[in-house]
Design a protein around this motif. Sequence first.
Motif, short mmCIF file in Angstrom:
data_model
loop_
_atom_site.label_atom_id
_atom_site.label_comp_id
_atom_site.label_asym_id
_atom_site.label_seq_id
_atom_site.Cartn_x
_atom_site.Cartn_y
_atom_site.Cartn_z
N GLY A 81 0.92 -1.40 -0.47
CA GLY A 81 -0.05 0.23 -0.21
C GLY A 81 0.62 0.99 -0.51
O GLY A 81 0.62 1.92 -1.24
N GLY A 82 1.75 1.04 1.15
CA GLY A 82 2.66 2.40 1.12
C GLY A 82 3.47 2.62 -0.75
O GLY A 82 3.22 3.79 -1.12
N ALA A 83 4.16 1.58 -1.19
CA ALA A 83 4.57 2.45 -2.03
C ALA A 83 3.28 2.30 -3.33
O ALA A 83 3.98 3.20 -4.54
N ALA A 84 2.35 2.08 -3.75
CA ALA A 84 0.97 2.24 -4.60
C ALA A 84 0.60 3.82 -4.40
O ALA A 84 0.96 4.89 -5.32
N LEU A 85 1.20 4.19 -2.38
CA LEU A 85 0.95 5.65 -2.36
C LEU A 85 1.88 6.56 -2.65
O LEU A 85 1.56 7.41 -3.73
N PHE A 86 2.96 5.91 -2.51
CA PHE A 86 3.83 6.20 -3.23
C PHE A 86 4.21 7.08 -4.75
O PHE A 86 4.63 7.80 -5.20
N ALA A 87 3.70 6.02 -5.44
CA ALA A 87 3.45 6.63 -6.77
C ALA A 87 2.92 6.76 -7.34
O ALA A 87 2.85 7.62 -9.00
N LEU A 88 1.09 7.03 -6.69
CA LEU A 88 0.01 8.16 -6.71
C LEU A 88 0.73 10.03 -6.44
O LEU A 88 -0.01 10.42 -6.60
N ALA A 89 2.45 9.63 -5.47
CA ALA A 89 1.85 11.54 -4.73
C ALA A 89 1.68 12.21 -5.33
O ALA A 89 2.24 12.17 -6.24
N GLN A 90 1.54 12.83 -4.93
CA GLN A 90 0.91 14.92 -5.87
C GLN A 90 2.16 15.30 -4.63
O GLN A 90 2.36 16.98 -4.98
#
Length: 390
Positions: A81-90
């Motif tokens: 979940g954290g890696a996915a959120l990092f990929a989406l981070a703005q």
Amino acid sequence: MQIGLILLALAYVLSQFFRAFLAVLTVPLETDLGITPDVLATASGLWFLSFAALQIPVGWGLDTLGPRRTSGWLLLIGGGGGAALFALAQSVMQIHIAMILIGIGCAPVLMASFYIFARTFPPARFATLAALMIGVGTLGNLMSSYPMAFAAQTIGWRAALWLLAVGCVVVALGILATVRDPAKPEGDAHGSLLDLLRMPVLWLMLPLAVVNYAPIGALRGLWIGPYLSDVFALNVSQIGVATLVMSVAMILGTLAYGPLDRILGTRKWVVFGGNFAAFILLVLLVMFSNANAWLAIALLAGVGFFGSSFPVIIAHARGFFPEHLMGRGVTLMNLFGIGGVGLMQFGTGRIHSAWSGQAPDAPYVAIFVFLAVSLAVGLLFYARSRDTRD
């Protein structure tokens, strides 16, 4: 169990990757999101602090739930979940939350393997097995150096993070399917973390545990990139090569430390000697901070080699832990080791800010001094600790 240990090793490769990959993303993240190295120091610190904060519940989980569920579920939810959120981070906040989640996901994987080693193999083999696991895991440092820099330049850092999210999910599911929990010890299994903290023999070891990993955690985890960029004007690819060199040195150092306690018949003085050498190299970095790029890289690699004594510190402390508190014991040491990096990473970020605007190497000289003094203080306490031999 062999397949399970291999998957735990792969999980630790991911853990090592995530604690160091920001060093090669300083330029892309500043370009895309306007995030400066000072802010990334906070993000890196949050990874280490969330990782450290989980050590107490992870220790309980290892002793009660076992390593399979403790490591598998946290890596699946936190790491994926954290890696996915990092990929989406703005935004900065999303980066910070992502690093906290990834720290939570990575928190149990090394300690799960240490728990299995401590409960399944003879005590005399613990340091060697622990060093081997860390040595294999340090391949993640290699992946986070030039390969990550190359990926950021080719497919982009967001696509690379999506691949890492998938990798976390796949490895976590494999751990849940293959790891087998060791049998619980017979007899009285009552006890808590407080029982360990009541052991005076640990008190002289804990200060070095706090600062031992901090130099390589701070330098390889973040500051090597800005340092080489600001002082020697190295580009992303050149920084990737430099981080690769330091990562290889860390792997070689970890593997070299592994059998030394059995060869030399001491754990305490193996740890003391290696960390004293790392202290000397930090002093040399202060003295020759802007002399030559390759000299700086060589000194950083030396710090990586001699600063990789953490498995022997764990083995040293492990000799004092009761069997039924083994999980809490190894995670206690990891709490101090990783928590120390997190706290000191916050400190290095503020030191960098305070010294910015002066000579290009001034902020980094201040960071090197801070790390050297901290290590010297830890060594003063550790010199009075009691040795263990198996």
